[in-house]
Design a protein around this motif. Structure first.
Motif, PDB file in Angstrom:
ATOM      1  N   LYS A 142     -31.942  44.713 -74.477  1.00 28.96           N
ATOM      2  CA  LYS A 142     -31.841  46.008 -74.887  1.00 28.96           C
ATOM      3  C   LYS A 142     -31.398  46.118 -76.480  1.00 28.96           C
ATOM      4  O   LYS A 142     -31.441  47.381 -76.935  1.00 28.96           O
ATOM      5  CB  LYS A 142     -31.019  46.915 -73.790  1.00 28.96           C
ATOM      6  CG  LYS A 142     -29.495  46.516 -73.987  1.00 28.96           C
ATOM      7  CD  LYS A 142     -28.781  47.447 -72.781  1.00 28.96           C
ATOM      8  CE  LYS A 142     -27.633  46.932 -72.610  1.00 28.96           C
ATOM      9  NZ  LYS A 142     -27.197  46.438 -71.276  1.00 28.96           N
ATOM     10  N   ILE A 150     -29.626  51.235 -66.467  1.00 28.74           N
ATOM     11  CA  ILE A 150     -29.991  52.148 -65.340  1.00 28.74           C
ATOM     12  C   ILE A 150     -29.558  51.505 -64.109  1.00 28.74           C
ATOM     13  O   ILE A 150     -29.670  50.235 -64.134  1.00 28.74           O
ATOM     14  CB  ILE A 150     -31.238  52.834 -65.687  1.00 28.74           C
ATOM     15  CG1 ILE A 150     -32.448  51.673 -65.362  1.00 28.74           C
ATOM     16  CG2 ILE A 150     -31.400  53.638 -66.771  1.00 28.74           C
ATOM     17  CD1 ILE A 150     -33.767  52.088 -65.210  1.00 28.74           C
ATOM     18  N   TYR A 203     -33.303  49.219 -68.430  1.00 29.46           N
ATOM     19  CA  TYR A 203     -32.483  50.203 -69.184  1.00 29.46           C
ATOM     20  C   TYR A 203     -33.382  51.283 -69.941  1.00 29.46           C
ATOM     21  O   TYR A 203     -34.517  50.781 -69.641  1.00 29.46           O
ATOM     22  CB  TYR A 203     -31.787  49.185 -70.258  1.00 29.46           C
ATOM     23  CG  TYR A 203     -32.660  48.388 -71.106  1.00 29.46           C
ATOM     24  CD1 TYR A 203     -33.547  48.851 -72.334  1.00 29.46           C
ATOM     25  CD2 TYR A 203     -33.059  47.058 -70.666  1.00 29.46           C
ATOM     26  CE1 TYR A 203     -34.350  48.209 -73.129  1.00 29.46           C
ATOM     27  CE2 TYR A 203     -33.929  46.326 -71.264  1.00 29.46           C
ATOM     28  CZ  TYR A 203     -34.474  46.853 -72.517  1.00 29.46           C
ATOM     29  OH  TYR A 203     -35.295  45.908 -73.340  1.00 29.46           O
ATOM     30  N   THR A 204     -32.763  52.171 -70.413  1.00 33.47           N
ATOM     31  CA  THR A 204     -33.537  53.184 -71.298  1.00 33.47           C
ATOM     32  C   THR A 204     -32.986  52.842 -72.610  1.00 33.47           C
ATOM     33  O   THR A 204     -32.115  52.008 -73.050  1.00 33.47           O
ATOM     34  CB  THR A 204     -33.074  54.549 -70.839  1.00 33.47           C
ATOM     35  OG1 THR A 204     -31.746  54.811 -71.139  1.00 33.47           O
ATOM     36  CG2 THR A 204     -33.549  54.905 -69.460  1.00 33.47           C
ATOM     37  N   THR A 238     -34.480  53.783 -77.123  1.00 29.98           N
ATOM     38  CA  THR A 238     -35.561  54.344 -78.152  1.00 29.98           C
ATOM     39  C   THR A 238     -36.102  53.380 -78.790  1.00 29.98           C
ATOM     40  O   THR A 238     -35.562  52.484 -79.495  1.00 29.98           O
ATOM     41  CB  THR A 238     -34.563  55.246 -79.155  1.00 29.98           C
ATOM     42  OG1 THR A 238     -33.720  56.269 -78.170  1.00 29.98           O
ATOM     43  CG2 THR A 238     -35.302  56.038 -80.135  1.00 29.98           C
ATOM     44  N   PRO A 278     -37.985  57.779 -76.641  1.00 27.73           N
ATOM     45  CA  PRO A 278     -37.465  57.321 -75.448  1.00 27.73           C
ATOM     46  C   PRO A 278     -38.358  56.424 -74.545  1.00 27.73           C
ATOM     47  O   PRO A 278     -39.369  56.987 -74.409  1.00 27.73           O
ATOM     48  CB  PRO A 278     -37.055  58.681 -74.760  1.00 27.73           C
ATOM     49  CG  PRO A 278     -37.763  59.653 -75.219  1.00 27.73           C
ATOM     50  CD  PRO A 278     -38.416  59.337 -76.572  1.00 27.73           C
ATOM     51  N   ALA A 331     -38.140  53.209 -71.278  1.00 28.62           N
ATOM     52  CA  ALA A 331     -37.349  52.457 -70.026  1.00 28.62           C
ATOM     53  C   ALA A 331     -38.245  51.238 -69.975  1.00 28.62           C
ATOM     54  O   ALA A 331     -39.477  51.237 -70.062  1.00 28.62           O
ATOM     55  CB  ALA A 331     -37.666  53.323 -68.944  1.00 28.62           C
ATOM     56  N   THR A 382     -43.287  54.620 -71.675  1.00 23.63           N
ATOM     57  CA  THR A 382     -42.933  55.490 -72.752  1.00 23.63           C
ATOM     58  C   THR A 382     -42.798  56.864 -72.045  1.00 23.63           C
ATOM     59  O   THR A 382     -43.508  57.402 -71.423  1.00 23.63           O
ATOM     60  CB  THR A 382     -44.276  55.584 -73.482  1.00 23.63           C
ATOM     61  OG1 THR A 382     -44.543  54.258 -73.898  1.00 23.63           O
ATOM     62  CG2 THR A 382     -44.037  56.207 -75.018  1.00 23.63           C
ATOM     63  N   LEU A 383     -41.447  57.380 -72.129  1.00 24.75           N
ATOM     64  CA  LEU A 383     -41.202  58.527 -71.429  1.00 24.75           C
ATOM     65  C   LEU A 383     -41.340  60.019 -72.038  1.00 24.75           C
ATOM     66  O   LEU A 383     -41.530  60.703 -71.491  1.00 24.75           O
ATOM     67  CB  LEU A 383     -39.529  58.658 -71.283  1.00 24.75           C
ATOM     68  CG  LEU A 383     -39.169  57.394 -70.451  1.00 24.75           C
ATOM     69  CD1 LEU A 383     -37.522  57.131 -70.477  1.00 24.75           C
ATOM     70  CD2 LEU A 383     -39.409  57.584 -69.024  1.00 24.75           C
ATOM     71  N   SER A 437     -40.420  60.996 -66.464  1.00 27.17           N
ATOM     72  CA  SER A 437     -39.139  60.783 -66.290  1.00 27.17           C
ATOM     73  C   SER A 437     -39.115  59.336 -65.175  1.00 27.17           C
ATOM     74  O   SER A 437     -40.266  59.556 -64.447  1.00 27.17           O
ATOM     75  CB  SER A 437     -38.200  61.761 -65.846  1.00 27.17           C
ATOM     76  OG  SER A 437     -38.367  61.965 -64.308  1.00 27.17           O
ATOM     77  N   LEU A 438     -38.358  58.630 -64.942  1.00 29.32           N
ATOM     78  CA  LEU A 438     -38.314  57.601 -64.034  1.00 29.32           C
ATOM     79  C   LEU A 438     -38.034  58.219 -62.546  1.00 29.32           C
ATOM     80  O   LEU A 438     -38.461  57.507 -61.478  1.00 29.32           O
ATOM     81  CB  LEU A 438     -37.314  56.673 -64.249  1.00 29.32           C
ATOM     82  CG  LEU A 438     -37.406  55.848 -65.503  1.00 29.32           C
ATOM     83  CD1 LEU A 438     -35.915  54.793 -65.608  1.00 29.32           C
ATOM     84  CD2 LEU A 438     -38.778  54.980 -65.386  1.00 29.32           C
TER      85      LEU A 438
END
Length: 178
Positions: free
Chosen positions: A104, A113, A126-127, A129, A134, A136, A152-153, A161-162
């Protein structure tokens, strides 16, 4: 009278909780879509998403594509849409090709996360940038087999989102072909 009211309140609350928890557990399973054969892996592709084989950049595979990689874009019509739509990029490795959990520290604002559990896998990650967007990064392994999912969020005007049932269904639907 008060004890009857209390008992009725407890019963109603219990029934409501049962329906709420039952609905939460099945959200990914209720997503409609189809299975995409990526070569060495099969992936679930929800309605409104489109899957693409991984590029065979060096001409290593007789299939003409990388059988270890699949990209799935939300609202994508062509592979070019993967550059401006939210997506999940899945990479598989077996005994002959080892992946490692990407650090990360390579990204801005990396934050661990909680694990995401599916029926076949526990995803760590993890998340962060990346290039202003953003993302994950998720990773799971089972013996010599490893799978990485880069999500790619947000891309363009769209976000995922997850916790989205589509994303959870994709993670749930990744299967290694034997």
């Amino acid at each position: 009278m008060r004890s009857k009211f209390r008992m009725l309140t407890i019963m109603v609350t219990t029934i409501v909780m049962i329906f709420v928890f039952a609905g939460c557990g099945n959200s990914a399973k209720s997503v409609k879509g189809e299975t995409f054969d990526g070569g060495n892996i099969e992936v679930f592709v929800p309605e409104g998403w489109k899957a693409f084989h991984g590029a065979d950049v060096f001409g290593d595979y007789e299939e003409g594509y990388d059988p270890n990689t699949v990209s799935i874009g939300k609202g994508a019509e062509s592979e070019l849409d993967l550059f401006n739509k939210p997506m999940v990029h899945i990479t598989y490795s077996g005994k002959d090709r080892t992946l490692s959990m990407p650090s990360k520290e390579l990204y801005k604002d990396g934050k661990d996360i909680e694990d995401i559990k599916t029926s076949d896998h526990t995803w760590r990650g993890y998340t962060a940038t990346s290039v202003g967007y953003p993302i994950a990064v998720l990773f799971t392994e089972d013996g010599d087999e490893q799978i990485q999912a880069a999500v790619t969020l947000e891309n363009g005007d769209e976000k995922i989102s997850l916790e989205d049932s589509d994303v959870l269904a994709i993670l749930e639907g990744i299967k290694v072909k034997k």
